[in-house]
Design an enzyme around this catalytic site. Structure first.
Site, PDB file in Angstrom:
ATOM      1  N   HIS A 150       0.828  -1.211   0.000  1.00  0.00           N
ATOM      2  CA  HIS A 150       0.000   0.000   0.000  1.00  0.00           C
ATOM      3  C   HIS A 150       0.857   1.254   0.000  1.00  0.00           C
ATOM      4  O   HIS A 150       2.058   1.238   0.274  1.00  0.00           O
ATOM      5  CB  HIS A 150      -0.954  -0.001   1.204  1.00  0.00           C
ATOM      6  CG  HIS A 150      -0.273   0.058   2.552  1.00  0.00           C
ATOM      7  ND1 HIS A 150       0.096   1.239   3.152  1.00  0.00           N
ATOM      8  CD2 HIS A 150       0.104  -0.925   3.407  1.00  0.00           C
ATOM      9  CE1 HIS A 150       0.652   0.987   4.317  1.00  0.00           C
ATOM     10  NE2 HIS A 150       0.675  -0.325   4.501  1.00  0.00           N
ATOM     11  N   CYS A 209       2.648  -5.060   7.016  1.00  0.00           N
ATOM     12  CA  CYS A 209       2.350  -4.801   5.610  1.00  0.00           C
ATOM     13  C   CYS A 209       3.519  -4.059   4.956  1.00  0.00           C
ATOM     14  O   CYS A 209       4.438  -3.597   5.623  1.00  0.00           O
ATOM     15  CB  CYS A 209       1.069  -3.991   5.479  1.00  0.00           C
ATOM     16  SG  CYS A 209      -0.416  -4.981   5.769  1.00  0.00           S
TER      17      CYS A 209
END
Length: 546
Positions: free
Chosen positions: A446, A465
């Site tokens: 992301h 992440c």
């Protein structure tokens, strides 16, 4: 026991040919089919049915019971018995390592590789190597020896498992490596190897991910440096060294860089000159440091890393290379955690690389793979329960306006915790786009509003992440074959403030890997810090049997 199946077939054909002639005695002589022509045709057709018969003695076979006798005589090779049976079953039990002139060239090539396992980064021997040598070099006849034939095949499969396949899957799992292990038919590779004498030489590409062979070359070099045993510790006599400085220590630094192939020129000068600056920037770049040429304590520490430590590091990463797919003829993304890099491949060719932020040591990014299916523009961030419990709730207790100030909202409650999500927008923790490849670890790629972190040399800051430095470029790559998308439309979607899911027409494999030693596009050996302390665990399992 050797069986001559074709001879039996020829007798049958001859008899059939004789019968045909008797039945057609009234036909003209010119139309008669000779027994010799039928025999030649029958043998030719029979040979076509023997896949893998690559030597010229295609009518030379052995009895299947010989394999069982061999395995019983050499029990340490029993683990390869299934592969041996499968290989010879595909050949109708024809000899593989012999032709009319005796042993084929590939036998010697195999023997050379087996004797030099150390060059492959393996610190153990294949069982019965001494017996293998005796059988190979004590032969006095060109006549096929079934014991040597089967020993060659067994040694091949043992070599393939150690050098090409790598340690058992339990070892990779114990080192928290959840990428799927590669699948290669070593029986088929042996078939093709027997066809081509050059295929088993050390110069030919093995069925291993390309980094393996590149690291292998550096392993030889570092072992040679270690053998010379002249790696004195460099002790700085000032805080740092910059262009224009002079010191006797600079001579030691230059010699070290010359041995490591970063410096090509003179090593006798005490001055920090342009040549040293160029070499130092190369060294720092290869070690993931800021390539500013300033020789501080961090650079001195890297210069002083013992060669045996580097050799161990190379061997560990050679092992990891054994586990990966040999190649992918498709687009894919690869993240190397210790390198803090995303590499984008098109048809197995590197297109570009970019910086990423990975998980902290307490929130490690998992080593695994998945298939990217979705791009989400202007995403909501559904805050994980662990972050709600450990970070959001304490912040809410201190500041009643915390939720509104961070553009969050509570959408419900679950198991005593509020369900929190952050609204789309530039301040969203996921930035303006995320890339999903569904997995049980809840990890994805992301954007991020914290752009400054990409300027750090070590970028382990996330909860697991992976934050991408140039998400718009990644989105453009993934959507490049979709005519309905262009750079302007991607930018508009990222800034719309309204969540939008896009399903990719073709899934893109994503590999999240862990390599602390690797070669780059300039064929330079790179080292990175073992940020999750995974090297030592794997090294102990491989080298110490722990």
């Amino acid at each position: 026991m050797i069986r001559f199946r074709s001879t039996i077939l020829v007798l049958v054909v001859c008899f059939s040919a004789f019968a045909l002639t008797g039945c057609r005695q009234s036909e003209k002589k010119g139309n008669q089919i000779s027994a010799d022509s039928l025999k030649r045709k029958a043998i030719k057709e029979w040979n076509k049915t023997i896949p893998g018969s690559f030597n010229s003695e295609k009518d030379l076979f052995f009895d299947t019971t010989q394999i069982e006798s061999f395995v019983k005589a050499y029990p340490l090779l029993e683990k390869y018995a299934g592969s041996i049976r499968k290989f010879y079953s595909g050949r109708q039990h024809a000899y593989a390592w012999y032709n009319k002139n005796g042993l084929i060239e590939q036998a010697g090539n195999l023997a050379d590789r087996v004797k030099n396992l150390e060059k492959e980064g393996i610190n153990k021997e294949i069982p019965y190597r001494v017996t293998f040598d005796s059988l190979l070099y004590a032969r006095t006849s060109k006549k096929p020896d079934i014991k040597l034939e089967l020993m060659l095949t067994a040694q091949y499969f043992a070599f393939a498992q150690l050098v090409w396949q790598g340690a058992d899957a339990s070892v990779s799992k114990a080192s928290e490596w959840y990428l799927p292990r590669k699948k290669v038919s070593y029986e088929q590779f042996l078939d093709s190897m027997i066809k081509s004498p050059s295929k088993f030489t050390a110069t030919q590409a093995p069925p291993v991910y390309r980094q393996y062979d590149l690291l292998k070359g550096f392993l030889v070099k570092y072992r040679e440096l270690d053998r010379l045993d002249h790696w004195p510790r460099i002790i700085a006599d000032q805080k740092s060294y910059r262009p224009g400085d002079s010191s006797q220590i600079i001579i030691q630094i230059k010699k070290r860089l010359f041995e490591l192939a970063d410096l090509k020129g003179d090593t006798s000068s005490i001055y920090y000159d342009e040549e040293l600056l160029k070499a130092m920037k190369s060294f720092q770049s290869r070690h993931g440091m800021s390539a500013d040429g300033v020789i501080g304590i961090g650079t001195i520490n890297e210069l002083n890393v013992p060669l045996k430590t580097r050799i161990r590091q190379i061997m560990v990463n050679m092992e990891r290379s054994r586990w990966l797919p040999v190649q992918l003829n498709s687009d894919y993304l690869a993240v190397n955690i210790p390198e803090f890099k995303l590499h984008v491949y098109q048809k197995d060719s590197l297109q570009w690389s970019g910086n990423v932020v990975v998980g902290q040591s307490v929130h490690k990014t998992v080593i695994f793979s998945g298939d990217m299916k979705y791009i989400v523009f202007s995403p909501y961030w559904n805050v994980p329960p662990s972050i709600v419990r450990n970070e959001i709730l304490p912040a809410m207790r201190k500041n009643r306006g915390y939720i509104n100030q961070h553009r969050m909202e509570i959408t419900g409650y679950s198991e005593g915790l509020p369900t929190v999500r952050q609204k789309p927008g530039p301040g969203n923790s996921l930035g303006q786009v995320k890339f999903l490849f569904p997995n049980s670890y809840n990890i994805y790629l992301h954007d991020t509003p914290s752009k400054s972190l990409f300027g750090e040399n070590e970028r382990a800051f996330s909860h697991g992440c992976i934050r991408v430095q140039d998400p718009a470029k990644l989105a453009a790559f993934l959507l490049r074959n979709d005519p309905s998308w262009n750079d302007q439309k991607i930018s508009a979607a990222m800034n719309s403030g309204k969540e939008k899911y896009i399903t990719l027409k073709d899934k893109v494999p994503v590999f999240i890997a862990y390599f602390t030693a690797f070669t780059d596009r300039e064929n330079r050996l790179n080292f990175r810090k073992d940020i999750y302390n995974r090297d030592e665990v794997l090294a102990n399992m491989l080298l110490n049997g722990e």
